[in-house]
Design an enzyme around this catalytic site. Structure first.
Site, PDB file in Angstrom:
ATOM      1  N   CYS A  74       0.857  -1.184   0.000  1.00  0.00           N
ATOM      2  CA  CYS A  74       0.000   0.000   0.000  1.00  0.00           C
ATOM      3  C   CYS A  74       0.899   1.242   0.000  1.00  0.00           C
ATOM      4  CB  CYS A  74      -0.863  -0.027   1.262  1.00  0.00           C
ATOM      5  SG  CYS A  74      -1.832   1.469   1.502  1.00  0.00           S
ATOM      6  N   CYS A 187      -1.284   3.967  -6.329  1.00  0.00           N
ATOM      7  CA  CYS A 187      -2.155   3.373  -5.304  1.00  0.00           C
ATOM      8  C   CYS A 187      -2.398   1.941  -5.747  1.00  0.00           C
ATOM      9  CB  CYS A 187      -3.469   4.141  -5.221  1.00  0.00           C
ATOM     10  SG  CYS A 187      -4.716   3.312  -4.212  1.00  0.00           S
TER      11      CYS A 187
HETATM   12  N1  DGL Z   1      -4.203   0.834  -1.551  1.00  0.00           N
HETATM   13  C1  DGL Z   1      -3.770   2.012  -0.905  1.00  0.00           C
HETATM   14  C2  DGL Z   1      -2.561   2.631  -1.594  1.00  0.00           C
HETATM   15  O1  DGL Z   1      -1.808   1.991  -2.279  1.00  0.00           O
HETATM   16  C3  DGL Z   1      -4.757   3.104  -0.573  1.00  0.00           C
HETATM   17  C4  DGL Z   1      -6.203   2.841  -0.426  1.00  0.00           C
HETATM   18  C5  DGL Z   1      -6.870   3.542   0.750  1.00  0.00           C
HETATM   19  O2  DGL Z   1      -7.086   4.768   0.723  1.00  0.00           O
HETATM   20  O3  DGL Z   1      -7.158   2.833   1.694  1.00  0.00           O
HETATM   21  O4  DGL Z   1      -2.295   3.787  -1.408  1.00  0.00           O
END
Ligand code: DGL
Length: 264
Positions: A74, A187
């Site tokens: 993430c 993301c």
């Molecule tokens: N999947 C997360 C990222 O790579 C963000 C998603 C969220 O806001 O929870 O930043």
């Protein structure tokens, strides 16, 4: 041989494509995927909130699963909390996921690169440092897309191809209007639309992500290999699991999908 699991963490389903790539390279590793649904979405949270909640989550996972490696799959969590997590857990290798600024800058001809991410990722100094280090000659346009995070998390499974294409082309057109010719999917959730982004970008814009780099980095840090290929997906919180979770797990050939609080 080391049968301890490699643990992947994200706020929701975003890290699964990363976990899928890692499993493709090393199919016999035992993998635990943890979707922190209780705290989803991470994007609107502060750096301090994220650092605190991830420290608690990683501590729980260390006690319960004794991971041989942790992958923070993430961007939002990595730019916000990676340094604190590494300091708090010095005996565990922790791999982060950050926007693939370097290859995007190398490929850009217009000198304008785009980053599509959460507000938290775009505004964090970690991202600014990435740009200073790897794209000093480039102008960088960041667009925050919290609605795209929600779309992937909640509506992707039931969505049509046309809906996904329209979502992706909407953002591509915004970046195109800014003169961007290299776009970073910053993301992990957005990887679910990687094909749609590439199609909308056509021949004059290139789209980059960090999936292969993160999987290879994680693989390179393993000192001993697993042999079971076992894969489990855990979700935090106490809400019963919706059918969509089982379908996401199925996409990545993950056998069990469980609530973390029910797990022994
Ligand atoms: N999947 C997360 C990222 O790579 C963000 C998603 C969220 O806001 O929870 O930043």
């Amino acid at each position: 041989m080391d049968e301890r699991p490699v643990v992947f963490i994200d706020s929701g389903v975003g890290g699964l494509p990363y976990c899928g790539e890692f499993a493709r390279i090393l199919p016999m590793e035992s993998i635990v995927y943890v979707a922190d649904r209780e705290n989803f979405p991470y994007g609107p949270k502060s750096k301090k909130e994220l650092s605190d909640l991830l420290a608690v989550l990683v501590a729980r996972l260390v006690v319960r699963m004794d991971p041989k490696l942790v992958v923070i799959a993430c961007n939002t969590a990595s730019v916000s909390a990676l340094a604190d997590l590494r300091a708090a857990f010095p005996n565990i290798s922790i791999v982060g996921t950050v926007p693939a600024v370097k290859p995007a800058a190398l490929s850009s001809k217009t000198g304008r690169i785009g980053i599509l991410a959460t507000e938290r990722t775009i505004s964090d100094q970690y991202s600014r440092h990435l740009v200073e280090r790897f794209a000093p000659e480039c102008a960088v346009e960041g667009i925050a897309a919290p609605e795209l995070v929600e779309f992937v998390e909640n509506d992707f499974i039931a969505s049509s191809r046309a809906e996904r294409e329209s979502m992706a082309s909407n953002y591509i057109e915004r970046f195109r209007a800014l003169g961007v010719d290299s776009l970073v999917l910053g993301c992990t959730h957005f990887l679910y639309l990687a094909e749609e982004f590439a199609k909308a970008a056509g021949g004059d814009m290139k789209v980059f992500d960090s999936r292969a780099g993160v999987a290879e980095r994680a693989a390179s840090l393993l000192q001993a290999r697993g042999t079971t290929g076992e894969r489990v997906l855990y979700v935090t919180g106490t809400r019963p699991l919706e059918e969509s979770w089982h379908r996401f797990a199925g996409l990545f050939r993950i056998g069990s999908c469980l609530l973390l609080d029910d797990a022994r």
